[in-house]
Design a protein around this motif. Sequence first.
Motif, PDB file in Angstrom:
ATOM      1  N   VAL A 119     -39.847  10.806  24.574  1.00 27.29           N
ATOM      2  CA  VAL A 119     -39.904  11.956  23.669  1.00 27.29           C
ATOM      3  C   VAL A 119     -40.851  11.666  22.507  1.00 27.29           C
ATOM      4  O   VAL A 119     -41.674  12.508  22.138  1.00 27.29           O
ATOM      5  CB  VAL A 119     -38.492  12.318  23.157  1.00 27.29           C
ATOM      6  CG1 VAL A 119     -38.553  13.357  22.054  1.00 27.29           C
ATOM      7  CG2 VAL A 119     -37.631  12.808  24.300  1.00 27.29           C
ATOM      8  N   VAL A 120     -40.754  10.469  21.934  1.00 27.98           N
ATOM      9  CA  VAL A 120     -41.639  10.097  20.821  1.00 27.98           C
ATOM     10  C   VAL A 120     -43.090  10.078  21.287  1.00 27.98           C
ATOM     11  O   VAL A 120     -43.984  10.547  20.574  1.00 27.98           O
ATOM     12  CB  VAL A 120     -41.217   8.741  20.215  1.00 27.98           C
ATOM     13  CG1 VAL A 120     -42.265   8.202  19.267  1.00 27.98           C
ATOM     14  CG2 VAL A 120     -39.888   8.877  19.498  1.00 27.98           C
ATOM     15  N   GLY A 121     -43.340   9.574  22.480  1.00 28.34           N
ATOM     16  CA  GLY A 121     -44.699   9.575  23.017  1.00 28.34           C
ATOM     17  C   GLY A 121     -45.247  10.981  23.163  1.00 28.34           C
ATOM     18  O   GLY A 121     -46.405  11.251  22.837  1.00 28.34           O
ATOM     19  N   PHE A 122     -44.431  11.899  23.633  1.00 26.72           N
ATOM     20  CA  PHE A 122     -44.865  13.289  23.771  1.00 26.72           C
ATOM     21  C   PHE A 122     -45.173  13.904  22.405  1.00 26.72           C
ATOM     22  O   PHE A 122     -46.182  14.592  22.238  1.00 26.72           O
ATOM     23  CB  PHE A 122     -43.787  14.107  24.486  1.00 26.72           C
ATOM     24  CG  PHE A 122     -44.157  15.547  24.645  1.00 26.72           C
ATOM     25  CD1 PHE A 122     -45.051  15.940  25.624  1.00 26.72           C
ATOM     26  CD2 PHE A 122     -43.621  16.501  23.807  1.00 26.72           C
ATOM     27  CE1 PHE A 122     -45.400  17.263  25.768  1.00 26.72           C
ATOM     28  CE2 PHE A 122     -43.958  17.831  23.944  1.00 26.72           C
ATOM     29  CZ  PHE A 122     -44.855  18.209  24.929  1.00 26.72           C
ATOM     30  N   ILE A 123     -44.323  13.642  21.419  1.00 25.64           N
ATOM     31  CA  ILE A 123     -44.538  14.197  20.078  1.00 25.64           C
ATOM     32  C   ILE A 123     -45.783  13.600  19.447  1.00 25.64           C
ATOM     33  O   ILE A 123     -46.591  14.315  18.834  1.00 25.64           O
ATOM     34  CB  ILE A 123     -43.287  13.969  19.198  1.00 25.64           C
ATOM     35  CG1 ILE A 123     -42.126  14.822  19.735  1.00 25.64           C
ATOM     36  CG2 ILE A 123     -43.556  14.301  17.744  1.00 25.64           C
ATOM     37  CD1 ILE A 123     -40.795  14.522  19.101  1.00 25.64           C
ATOM     38  N   VAL A 124     -45.982  12.287  19.580  1.00 26.57           N
ATOM     39  CA  VAL A 124     -47.175  11.641  19.021  1.00 26.57           C
ATOM     40  C   VAL A 124     -48.439  12.201  19.666  1.00 26.57           C
ATOM     41  O   VAL A 124     -49.422  12.486  18.980  1.00 26.57           O
ATOM     42  CB  VAL A 124     -47.085  10.102  19.195  1.00 26.57           C
ATOM     43  CG1 VAL A 124     -48.414   9.442  18.913  1.00 26.57           C
ATOM     44  CG2 VAL A 124     -46.004   9.538  18.290  1.00 26.57           C
ATOM     45  N   LYS A 125     -48.416  12.399  20.970  1.00 27.99           N
ATOM     46  CA  LYS A 125     -49.575  12.967  21.652  1.00 27.99           C
ATOM     47  C   LYS A 125     -49.879  14.374  21.136  1.00 27.99           C
ATOM     48  O   LYS A 125     -51.030  14.711  20.863  1.00 27.99           O
ATOM     49  CB  LYS A 125     -49.339  13.033  23.155  1.00 27.99           C
ATOM     50  CG  LYS A 125     -50.512  13.656  23.921  1.00 27.99           C
ATOM     51  CD  LYS A 125     -50.129  14.032  25.332  1.00 27.99           C
ATOM     52  CE  LYS A 125     -49.161  15.161  25.356  1.00 27.99           C
ATOM     53  NZ  LYS A 125     -49.624  16.457  25.717  1.00 27.99           N
TER      54      LYS A 125
ATOM     55  N   GLY B   2     -35.792   8.160  24.417  1.00 33.56           N
ATOM     56  CA  GLY B   2     -36.388   8.386  23.102  1.00 33.56           C
ATOM     57  C   GLY B   2     -37.850   7.980  23.054  1.00 33.56           C
ATOM     58  O   GLY B   2     -38.670   8.643  22.405  1.00 33.56           O
ATOM     59  N   ALA B   3     -38.221   6.909  23.753  1.00 39.61           N
ATOM     60  CA  ALA B   3     -39.622   6.484  23.779  1.00 39.61           C
ATOM     61  C   ALA B   3     -40.487   7.543  24.451  1.00 39.61           C
ATOM     62  O   ALA B   3     -41.604   7.822  23.998  1.00 39.61           O
ATOM     63  CB  ALA B   3     -39.756   5.147  24.506  1.00 39.61           C
TER      64      ALA B   3
ATOM     65  N   ILE C 231     -27.341   2.430  24.840  1.00 47.13           N
ATOM     66  CA  ILE C 231     -28.461   2.272  23.910  1.00 47.13           C
ATOM     67  C   ILE C 231     -29.765   2.111  24.676  1.00 47.13           C
ATOM     68  O   ILE C 231     -30.790   2.694  24.299  1.00 47.13           O
ATOM     69  CB  ILE C 231     -28.212   1.081  22.958  1.00 47.13           C
ATOM     70  CG1 ILE C 231     -27.071   1.410  21.994  1.00 47.13           C
ATOM     71  CG2 ILE C 231     -29.469   0.709  22.189  1.00 47.13           C
ATOM     72  CD1 ILE C 231     -26.591   0.244  21.168  1.00 47.13           C
ATOM     73  N   ALA C 232     -29.749   1.354  25.759  1.00 47.99           N
ATOM     74  CA  ALA C 232     -30.958   1.171  26.565  1.00 47.99           C
ATOM     75  C   ALA C 232     -31.416   2.494  27.176  1.00 47.99           C
ATOM     76  O   ALA C 232     -32.611   2.814  27.160  1.00 47.99           O
ATOM     77  CB  ALA C 232     -30.699   0.142  27.664  1.00 47.99           C
ATOM     78  N   LEU C 233     -30.488   3.272  27.707  1.00 53.13           N
ATOM     79  CA  LEU C 233     -30.844   4.567  28.286  1.00 53.13           C
ATOM     80  C   LEU C 233     -31.457   5.497  27.247  1.00 53.13           C
ATOM     81  O   LEU C 233     -32.487   6.131  27.486  1.00 53.13           O
ATOM     82  CB  LEU C 233     -29.603   5.222  28.908  1.00 53.13           C
ATOM     83  CG  LEU C 233     -29.104   4.628  30.214  1.00 53.13           C
ATOM     84  CD1 LEU C 233     -27.735   5.186  30.558  1.00 53.13           C
ATOM     85  CD2 LEU C 233     -30.079   4.919  31.327  1.00 53.13           C
ATOM     86  N   PHE C 234     -30.836   5.584  26.077  1.00 56.11           N
ATOM     87  CA  PHE C 234     -31.359   6.469  25.036  1.00 56.11           C
ATOM     88  C   PHE C 234     -32.662   5.945  24.440  1.00 56.11           C
ATOM     89  O   PHE C 234     -33.503   6.736  24.014  1.00 56.11           O
ATOM     90  CB  PHE C 234     -30.316   6.706  23.941  1.00 56.11           C
ATOM     91  CG  PHE C 234     -29.358   7.811  24.287  1.00 56.11           C
ATOM     92  CD1 PHE C 234     -29.755   9.129  24.230  1.00 56.11           C
ATOM     93  CD2 PHE C 234     -28.070   7.531  24.694  1.00 56.11           C
ATOM     94  CE1 PHE C 234     -28.894  10.157  24.558  1.00 56.11           C
ATOM     95  CE2 PHE C 234     -27.198   8.544  25.024  1.00 56.11           C
ATOM     96  CZ  PHE C 234     -27.604   9.861  24.956  1.00 56.11           C
TER      97      PHE C 234
END
Length: 66
Positions: free
Chosen positions: A51-57, A48-49, A41-44
């Motif tokens: 990937v989410v940062g890239f999408i938000v940007k 995931g953070a 869970i920690a790795l994902f």
Amino acid sequence: MNEAVFSQIAMLVLLTGLIIWMGFIVWDLAKKSQAGRFGTIALFTVLGAGVVGFIVKTVMVEVMQL
């Protein structure tokens, strides 16, 4: 189809493939290192953070260009 449209489509397809490939690599790493449930869970979460940062940007850049 001009070069700009092709580049946009290729980038979306290839980045999606890269993100899926990275997910597979993290899954394999967690499995081989016997990370357990919390470690997986920690790795994902970290992946995931990113990937989410890239999408938000990307979304913010598109919104600001309007």
